[in-house]
Scaffold this motif. Structure first.
Motif, mmCIF file in Angstrom:
data_model
loop_
_atom_site.group_PDB
_atom_site.id
_atom_site.type_symbol
_atom_site.label_atom_id
_atom_site.label_comp_id
_atom_site.label_asym_id
_atom_site.label_seq_id
_atom_site.Cartn_x
_atom_site.Cartn_y
_atom_site.Cartn_z
ATOM 1 N N VAL A 114 0.591 -0.939 0.073
ATOM 2 C CA VAL A 114 -0.125 0.034 -0.047
ATOM 3 C C VAL A 114 1.152 1.543 -0.059
ATOM 4 C CG1 VAL A 114 -1.912 -0.934 1.171
ATOM 5 C CG2 VAL A 114 -0.017 0.326 2.793
ATOM 6 N N LEU A 115 0.606 2.149 0.333
ATOM 7 C CA LEU A 115 0.790 3.521 -0.326
ATOM 8 C C LEU A 115 1.843 3.538 -0.772
ATOM 9 C CD1 LEU A 115 1.540 3.972 4.521
ATOM 10 C CD2 LEU A 115 -0.750 4.937 2.260
ATOM 11 N N CYS A 116 3.187 4.018 -0.554
ATOM 12 C CA CYS A 116 4.221 4.150 -1.205
ATOM 13 C C CYS A 116 4.816 2.947 -2.250
ATOM 14 C CB CYS A 116 5.655 5.164 -0.660
ATOM 15 S SG CYS A 116 6.063 6.577 -0.476
ATOM 16 N N GLY A 117 4.564 1.862 -1.506
ATOM 17 C CA GLY A 117 4.980 0.562 -2.348
ATOM 18 C C GLY A 117 3.872 0.307 -3.179
ATOM 19 N N ALA A 118 2.592 0.835 -3.282
ATOM 20 C CA ALA A 118 1.464 0.103 -4.292
ATOM 21 C C ALA A 118 2.538 0.978 -5.517
ATOM 22 C CB ALA A 118 0.401 0.578 -4.363
ATOM 23 N N SER A 119 3.432 2.286 -5.806
ATOM 24 C CA SER A 119 3.500 2.814 -7.265
ATOM 25 C C SER A 119 5.018 2.881 -7.015
ATOM 26 C CB SER A 119 3.309 3.692 -7.050
ATOM 27 O OG SER A 119 3.552 4.368 -6.337
ATOM 28 N N ARG A 120 5.439 2.351 -6.286
ATOM 29 C CA ARG A 120 6.800 1.755 -6.261
ATOM 30 C C ARG A 120 7.199 0.027 -5.790
ATOM 31 N NH1 ARG A 120 10.427 5.822 -2.851
ATOM 32 N NH2 ARG A 120 11.656 4.914 -4.767
ATOM 33 N N PRO A 121 7.139 -1.063 -6.892
ATOM 34 C CA PRO A 121 7.010 -1.986 -6.897
ATOM 35 C C PRO A 121 8.447 -2.918 -6.012
ATOM 36 C CG PRO A 121 6.552 -1.656 -9.011
ATOM 37 C CD PRO A 121 6.752 -0.424 -7.875
ATOM 38 N N LYS A 148 8.726 10.936 9.317
ATOM 39 C CA LYS A 148 8.317 11.512 7.994
ATOM 40 C C LYS A 148 7.932 10.229 6.448
ATOM 41 C CE LYS A 148 10.714 12.101 4.255
ATOM 42 N NZ LYS A 148 11.358 12.869 2.963
ATOM 43 N N ASP A 149 9.418 9.302 6.941
ATOM 44 C CA ASP A 149 8.582 8.158 6.095
ATOM 45 C C ASP A 149 8.125 6.426 6.593
ATOM 46 O OD1 ASP A 149 8.802 5.515 4.086
ATOM 47 O OD2 ASP A 149 10.521 6.128 3.306
ATOM 48 N N TYR A 150 6.944 6.954 7.520
ATOM 49 C CA TYR A 150 5.876 6.445 8.201
ATOM 50 C C TYR A 150 5.987 4.982 7.659
ATOM 51 C CZ TYR A 150 3.439 6.360 12.898
ATOM 52 O OH TYR A 150 2.971 6.157 13.740
ATOM 53 N N GLN A 151 5.861 4.358 6.375
ATOM 54 C CA GLN A 151 5.813 3.418 5.762
ATOM 55 C C GLN A 151 6.962 2.777 6.208
ATOM 56 O OE1 GLN A 151 4.682 3.212 1.852
ATOM 57 N NE2 GLN A 151 4.189 0.693 2.006
ATOM 58 N N LEU A 261 -3.784 6.778 10.536
ATOM 59 C CA LEU A 261 -2.565 7.476 10.178
ATOM 60 C C LEU A 261 -3.238 8.506 8.909
ATOM 61 C CD1 LEU A 261 0.962 8.218 9.932
ATOM 62 C CD2 LEU A 261 0.857 6.870 8.950
ATOM 63 N N ILE A 262 -2.738 9.536 8.766
ATOM 64 C CA ILE A 262 -2.862 9.798 7.646
ATOM 65 C C ILE A 262 -1.839 9.987 6.352
ATOM 66 C CG2 ILE A 262 -3.968 11.288 5.678
ATOM 67 C CD1 ILE A 262 -6.025 12.178 7.826
ATOM 68 N N ALA A 263 -1.649 9.859 5.342
ATOM 69 C CA ALA A 263 -0.215 9.573 4.497
ATOM 70 C C ALA A 263 -0.789 10.083 2.901
ATOM 71 C CB ALA A 263 0.151 8.573 4.368
ATOM 72 N N LEU A 264 0.730 10.787 2.375
ATOM 73 C CA LEU A 264 0.171 11.426 1.057
ATOM 74 C C LEU A 264 1.349 11.105 0.145
ATOM 75 C CD1 LEU A 264 0.929 14.382 1.291
ATOM 76 C CD2 LEU A 264 -1.159 14.945 2.074
#
Length: 281
Positions: A114-121, A148-151, A261-264
């Motif tokens: 999810v989050l960053c990982g969804a678009s950065r496999p 800052k990089d919560y994921q 958490l709200i992340a963007l």
């Protein structure tokens, strides 16, 4: 402060280093990183040792990402580390970290989808692999990561739990510019107009948090507030994602609650900026 650039010297150093607090970085350091080193120094006290790694990890960059142009500023990074209280910097070349015929890596199959990982496999598989290697090499007792990089922080905590690394993980609050923009090595890629609009990321998150504190709990409404603010205040930005998730599992939530958490992530041309806000109180 000691600079070490190869594994044999690192292992010799470790034999007499005692208790170690470790801050892994990719270099191009700024005051956000200095805060992590200072926190490690505070946790270490006078007796323990603070170690920092500076290594631009090729495994966590995708084929069209910015590995080749990622800033390498070792001399300035060394000065920042020393001023912040580091005792040792490990800055190896790639050949010291990865064998050319390497065939083993760590795969994360839940939090990284999810989050960053969804678009950065593959990105977080690269992160897990390098952090695991650094933990094996440095053998820290405790390690410090930014929120800052919560994921990334959540995934490292999961890796430590699942693979039984004897390392205590500390999360440190995001360091910000005076206008609220989260400090990032990629901020230097922003044009003047983009830099003027980038604080809208933090402002949008605060707006949603304030609405939650005022009684709004629905994900769709909270995220709409962010979409609307970004469209108005950061028209040069292009959203990658805006999500409401659980802080530990990172799974999407329909209703915000304490522990959310709200992340963007937002693109400004090729610069991809991330930010988040905890909903705890």
């Amino acid at each position: 402060m000691t600079l070490i650039e190869n594994v044999n010297d690192l292992r010799a150093w470790r034999r007499t280093a005692g208790k170690v607090l470790f801050v892994p970085t990719m270099g191009a350091l700024h005051d956000g990183h200095a805060t992590l080193v200072r926190e490690a120094r505070k946790l270490a006290g006078k007796e323990a040792t603070v170690a920092v790694s500076i290594f631009v990890n090729p495994l966590q960059f995708g084929p069209n990402e910015d590995f080749d142009r990622y800033p390498r500023t070792l001399e300035a990074d060394m000065a920042l580390c020393e001023a912040a209280g580091a005792d040792m910097v490990f800055a190896p070349p790639v050949k010291e970290v990865y064998y050319p015929d390497r065939s083993i890596q760590i795969l994360e199959k839940s939090l990284s989808t999810v989050l960053c990982g969804a678009s950065r496999p593959g990105h977080f598989d690269g992160v897990c692999t390098v952090v695991a290697k650094l933990f094996n090499l440095v053998q820290p007792d405790e390690s410090v990561f930014g929120k800052k990089d919560y994921q990334q922080l959540a995934i490292i905590r999961r890796m430590v739990r699942d693979l039984d690394f004897p390392v205590t993980i500390h999360g440190v609050e995001t360091v910000r510019e005076a206008d609220g923009l989260a400090m990032s090595s990629r901020n230097r890629y922003l044009s003047a107009d983009e830099r003027a609009q980038a604080p809208a990321l933090r402002a949008a998150l605060v707006k949603a948090r304030d609405a939650w504190r005022g009684g709004v709990t629905g994900s769709s409404r909270l995220l709409s507030l962010i979409h609307e603010h970004l469209a108005s205040a950061a028209p040069l930005g292009r959203e990658d994602y805006v999500s409401l998730v659980d802080q530990q599992t990172l799974q999407p939530l329909e209703l915000a609650r304490p522990g959310s958490l709200i992340a963007l992530a937002v693109f400004f041309d090729r610069a991809r900026l991330i930010d988040n806000i905890e909903l705890d109180k």
